[in-house]
Design an enzyme around this catalytic site. Structure first.
Site, PDB file in Angstrom:
ATOM      1  N   ASP A 348       0.823  -1.208   0.000  1.00 59.03           N
ATOM      2  CA  ASP A 348       0.000   0.000   0.000  1.00 59.03           C
ATOM      3  C   ASP A 348       0.854   1.252   0.000  1.00 59.03           C
ATOM      4  O   ASP A 348       0.505   2.263  -0.586  1.00 59.03           O
ATOM      5  CB  ASP A 348      -0.926   0.000   1.215  1.00 59.03           C
ATOM      6  CG  ASP A 348      -0.153  -0.006   2.532  1.00 59.03           C
ATOM      7  OD1 ASP A 348       0.904  -0.659   2.582  1.00 59.03           O
ATOM      8  OD2 ASP A 348      -0.601   0.610   3.505  1.00 59.03           O
ATOM      9  N   ASP A 353       5.324   2.917   8.977  1.00 55.97           N
ATOM     10  CA  ASP A 353       5.343   1.647   9.703  1.00 55.97           C
ATOM     11  C   ASP A 353       4.157   0.782   9.279  1.00 55.97           C
ATOM     12  O   ASP A 353       3.263   0.481  10.058  1.00 55.97           O
ATOM     13  CB  ASP A 353       5.327   1.898  11.218  1.00 55.97           C
ATOM     14  CG  ASP A 353       4.169   2.783  11.661  1.00 55.97           C
ATOM     15  OD1 ASP A 353       3.390   3.260  10.801  1.00 55.97           O
ATOM     16  OD2 ASP A 353       4.036   2.994  12.889  1.00 55.97           O
ATOM     17  N   GLU A 354       4.165   0.392   8.010  1.00 58.51           N
ATOM     18  CA  GLU A 354       3.080  -0.420   7.451  1.00 58.51           C
ATOM     19  C   GLU A 354       3.634  -1.235   6.293  1.00 58.51           C
ATOM     20  O   GLU A 354       4.034  -2.370   6.477  1.00 58.51           O
ATOM     21  CB  GLU A 354       1.917   0.472   7.006  1.00 58.51           C
ATOM     22  CG  GLU A 354       0.662  -0.297   6.678  1.00 58.51           C
ATOM     23  CD  GLU A 354      -0.563   0.615   6.613  1.00 58.51           C
ATOM     24  OE1 GLU A 354      -1.601   0.137   6.159  1.00 58.51           O
ATOM     25  OE2 GLU A 354      -0.468   1.788   7.029  1.00 58.51           O
ATOM     26  N   ASP A 361      -6.068  -2.494  -2.389  1.00 62.26           N
ATOM     27  CA  ASP A 361      -5.315  -1.629  -3.292  1.00 62.26           C
ATOM     28  C   ASP A 361      -5.040  -2.348  -4.600  1.00 62.26           C
ATOM     29  O   ASP A 361      -5.237  -1.809  -5.699  1.00 62.26           O
ATOM     30  CB  ASP A 361      -3.992  -1.206  -2.646  1.00 62.26           C
ATOM     31  CG  ASP A 361      -4.186  -0.432  -1.348  1.00 62.26           C
ATOM     32  OD1 ASP A 361      -4.820  -0.979  -0.426  1.00 62.26           O
ATOM     33  OD2 ASP A 361      -3.690   0.701  -1.252  1.00 62.26           O
ATOM     34  N   TRP A 423     -11.512  -5.749  -0.936  1.00 65.04           N
ATOM     35  CA  TRP A 423     -10.263  -6.278  -0.400  1.00 65.04           C
ATOM     36  C   TRP A 423     -10.183  -7.794  -0.653  1.00 65.04           C
ATOM     37  O   TRP A 423      -9.276  -8.263  -1.340  1.00 65.04           O
ATOM     38  CB  TRP A 423     -10.152  -5.945   1.087  1.00 65.04           C
ATOM     39  CG  TRP A 423      -9.604  -4.567   1.323  1.00 65.04           C
ATOM     40  CD1 TRP A 423      -8.379  -4.257   1.831  1.00 65.04           C
ATOM     41  CD2 TRP A 423     -10.237  -3.303   1.034  1.00 65.04           C
ATOM     42  NE1 TRP A 423      -8.198  -2.901   1.873  1.00 65.04           N
ATOM     43  CE2 TRP A 423      -9.327  -2.285   1.400  1.00 65.04           C
ATOM     44  CE3 TRP A 423     -11.468  -2.929   0.510  1.00 65.04           C
ATOM     45  CZ2 TRP A 423      -9.611  -0.930   1.252  1.00 65.04           C
ATOM     46  CZ3 TRP A 423     -11.749  -1.580   0.368  1.00 65.04           C
ATOM     47  CH2 TRP A 423     -10.843  -0.601   0.727  1.00 65.04           C
ATOM     48  N   GLU A 634      -2.165   8.858  -1.048  1.00 69.85           N
ATOM     49  CA  GLU A 634      -3.165   8.001  -0.418  1.00 69.85           C
ATOM     50  C   GLU A 634      -4.497   8.715  -0.295  1.00 69.85           C
ATOM     51  O   GLU A 634      -5.560   8.136  -0.557  1.00 69.85           O
ATOM     52  CB  GLU A 634      -2.678   7.578   0.978  1.00 69.85           C
ATOM     53  CG  GLU A 634      -3.659   6.729   1.745  1.00 69.85           C
ATOM     54  CD  GLU A 634      -3.123   6.289   3.080  1.00 69.85           C
ATOM     55  OE1 GLU A 634      -3.605   5.265   3.600  1.00 69.85           O
ATOM     56  OE2 GLU A 634      -2.214   6.953   3.616  1.00 69.85           O
TER      57      GLU A 634
END
Length: 757
Positions: A348, A353-354, A361, A423, A634
């Site tokens: 993404d 921190d991901e 996406d 998703w 985003e």
């Protein structure tokens, strides 16, 4: 592999950070010359393999991130040219890092979800002239040593003491001092699978565009492009001096804008050796345009630093260009967004921190990705991880793949994790996009169990009414009217969005079953799609053709997914009215954005689609371009008009999902679409508008090079040139003239376009 697995997974016994592992061996003599030498290598964490001091490949961040619990991928490298002669001593070495297995993952602050320390696995197979095979493999006899890397993490960066660097550690000249033992790590070798996805590699270098001094007096480098990778610096300074580099995507008030990184430090530290040092971290990566450098000895010159762009080794297949420079920049932003987020896993975002493989996406972006690059092997590998995670979760497709979130406490506002529209629909939509792009039924055959299991699970979640109207949904995520701290509170009703997606997945699965000759399944899934479609119309479409919640997303989905029967034109008219009432600004999120321009075009509102695309006021696709964006944001307003960063906690400047509009640009502006999977028969149908006077696109299809270019003169004369690959055909569809079938070769056609409405 010519020999059974003899290797064992090993880790450093004393567990230093980023350890070095090695073994000395003698290339066996008496069997003739070496015919071939192959090194199979993988690990938990990051592994860089060396043979007699030479790296065995150009791969970086290997072996990447897969669903380690079920699939650990290895790469096989031909090292024949690196191997010493028979009778000579050699050294095989592995440099390890934490990577995804032992480093930090997610926003939880936790680490080591897959391994408590990095570990390596290698098997060298040497085949001689007489057929004898010598095997050198990782086992308990190997030795370990601390490296010069004091700390490494994908989120936080790398700290290296260059005074500790031993360039000879993986050679026969390497010192024996300080080397300790290793420990074996449990590994079921049944988990080992050959890597299908292309490796991650250095792609190019970008120079510094500007050296800036911030209001606080800090030195900031601007590379002019938001990218993913790391810096390479050349420096000479006093031994023990420290150079620190911090990274960020944007500036705010002239300083590095680090708040969007959340807890990710994105900082590399270098303790200088006192000699001529080259600084490039290899155990981390960053998403950045700007880098702040402190501790530099003397004056920093632009030529001392370059940015190394890193991503999966993908072949560029599709291009687009037109007379509107803002659209060209938008398209460039889409390309760079893909490059930065296809770092082994389609993520993404690449900076905070991901950096997770969010399924939603990719579900909406896959058609765009499959045009721009050959992503087939990367996504087939990712779909294998999806299948493994799904099988372990009783058919539920997780929100991210690999599914590290199953180890993380779930946000209470999301409720109990369950299948979610868009998703989880990635299980169906992504392989279908690959089938359409490449025409290879193997991808459908591989994915068919996942596709079926997903639709099976969705069927079980439907209400008695046939609607998917219960449970948590992301819905039209990041609708621009949603509050910054509640991006799921969209105008579009969640039940409408979810039920529309359920219909699309069931219908698509029925088509996939038919392609594969699964006729009974095709009938079953087709009947399910019909039942869902009937329920949708009965519950959500009123007598006047209004769709429940009456906003652009619900009309876009209903039109594009084929849910409306005879109400399509009324829905298109209402969609166009809503877009006009909204000032031709975006009013859709993740669910609606990929389809809104198509829905307008399909229902005769091409001019409205162009006005929506070319809008520059926020929210719009071009607003970020006017704000200097070089990747897709985003949020529609990740940066506010005053130059401040959106106050929401979740704000990235490199997310590709909203760039899915590029698919419409390829098909409608350039005019390149597939009439048959794999472009065995193409549709060439450019539809000029928006004041654009020329456009061109080209695509390397599985059959060859397909290209379209057109020009519109001041009198409305449209001239189109088409290049059709050998063995294929194309249907040319232009306004004001009958359709024409084109064979292989180059063609030119002209027509007069209607005057703008």
């Amino acid at each position: 592999m010519t020999a059974p697995w003899q290797a064992r997974m090993i880790a450093a016994e004393s567990a230093p950070n980023a350890p070095l592992l090695r073994t000395r061996f003698t290339v066996e003599a008496g069997h003739g010359p070496v015919r071939r030498a192959v090194l199979h290598v993988t690990g938990l964490g990051l592994v860089e393999a060396f043979l007699d001091g030479a790296p065995v490949s150009d791969d970086v961040l290997a072996p990447g991130w897969s669903s380690y619990e079920w699939r650990l991928r290895y790469r096989s490298h031909d090292v024949t040219q690196l191997l010493a002669a028979p009778g000579a001593e050699s050294v095989l070495g592995l440099a390890l890092g934490n990577g995804w297995a032992a480093g930090r993952l997610t926003w939880s602050g936790e680490r080591a979800y897959y391994a408590d320390a990095p570990a390596g696995f290698a098997q060298l197979e040497v085949e001689f002239g007489d057929g004898h095979v010598q095997v050198v493999a990782t086992d308990g006899s190997w030795r370990s040593h601390a490296s010069a890397v004091l700390a490494d993490d994908l989120y936080d960066g790398q700290t290296t003491d260059l005074r500790l660097l031993d360039p000879a550690w993986a050679t026969t000249a390497g010192s024996e001092e300080g080397w300790g033992g290793v420990r074996e790590v449990d590994l079921d070798t049944a988990r080992l699978v050959p890597r299908l996805a292309p490796p991650v590699r250095r792609q190019e270098v970008l120079g510094v565009q500007q050296v800036l001094t911030s209001p606080s007096g800090r030195t900031i480098l601007d590379f002019g492009q938001n990218l993913v990778g790391r810096l390479r610096l050349r420096v000479r300074g006093e031994a023990g001096a420290e150079v620190v580099v911090r990274h960020a995507e944007v500036l705010e008030d002239g300083e590095l804008g680090v708040r969007p990184l959340r807890t990710a430090r994105a900082t590399d530290r270098w303790i200088l050796s006192g000699g001529d040092d080259v600084l490039e971290p290899t155990l981390t990566f960053h998403g950045f345009r700007y880098a702040e450098v402190t501790g530099w000895p003397g004056e920093l010159a632009a030529e001392d630093v370059e940015a190394v762009v890193v991503h999966s080794q993908l072949r560029r297949t599709g291009t687009f260009e037109c007379s509107d420079e803002l659209l060209n920049q938008l398209h460039s932003n889409v390309v760079w967004g893909l490059r930065g987020n296809f770092v082994d896993v389609p993520t993404d975002c690449p900076q905070r921190d991901e950096r997770l493989g969010w399924t939603g996406d990719l579900a909406v972006f896959a058609p765009t990705a499959a045009y721009l690059y050959d992503v087939s092997d990367l996504l087939r590998d990712w779909l294998a991880d999806l299948a493994a995670e799904q099988a372990a979760a009783a058919g539920k497709v997780p929100f991210v793949v690999p599914d590290v979130l199953k180890y993380v406490p779930h946000p209470p506002e999301f409720g109990e994790p369950e299948t979610a529209a868009v998703w989880s629909d990635a299980a169906v939509w992504v392989p279908w996009a690959l089938w359409q792009a490449h025409g290879d039924p193997a991808v459908l055959r591989q994915a068919y169990p996942s596709m079926s299991a997903h639709v099976d699970r969705v069927e079980g979640l439907l209400s008695d009414t046939g609607l998917w109207d219960t449970g948590f949904q992301f819905g039209d995520w990041l609708d621009p009217t949603a509050p910054p701290d509640a991006p799921f509170k969209a105008k579009a009703d969640n039940g409408v969005v979810a039920t529309a997606c359920a219909y699309r997945s069931a219908h698509t699965l029925a088509e996939a079953a038919a392609v594969l000759g699964e006729d009974a399944d095709a009938a079953r899934w087709g009947a399910l799609a019909e039942r869902i479609g009937t329920a949708f119309r009965e519950a959500y479409v009123d007598a006047d053709g209004r769709v429940h919640s009456d906003c652009p997303t619900v009309y876009a989905l209903a039109i594009e997914f084929g849910l409306l029967d005879g109400d399509v034109q009324r829905a298109g008219d209402r969609l166009a009215q809503l877009v006009a009432e909204g000032g031709h600004r975006i009013a859709t999120g993740f669910a609606g954005t990929p389809y809104v321009t198509d829905a307008l075009t399909r229902t005769g509102h091409l001019d409205t689609a162009y006005r929506l695309l070319l809008q520059t006021q926020c929210p719009s696709w071009l607003y970020p371009v006017t704000m200097g964006a070089t990747t897709i944001w985003e949020r529609w307003d990740s940066m506010l008009p005053d130059g401040s960063i959106n106050p929401g906690e979740m704000t990235s400047f490199n997310h590709y999902a909203l760039g899915a509009v590029a698919d419409w640009m390829h098909r409608t502006v350039a005019g390149i679409a597939a009439l048959e999977p794999g472009y065995a028969r193409a549709l060439v149908a450019p539809q000029p508008g928006g004041g654009i006077t020329w456009a061109k696109g080209a695509l390397d299809t599985p059959h060859g090079h397909l290209a379209v270019s057109w020009q519109l003169d001041q009198d409305g004369e449209l001239t189109v040139e088409v290049e059709v690959p050998a063995g294929t055909s194309a249907l040319l569809r232009l306004p004001g003239r009958p359709d024409e079938e084109l064979g292989a070769g180059t063609h030119t056609a002209s027509t007069r376009t209607p005057a703008p409405a």
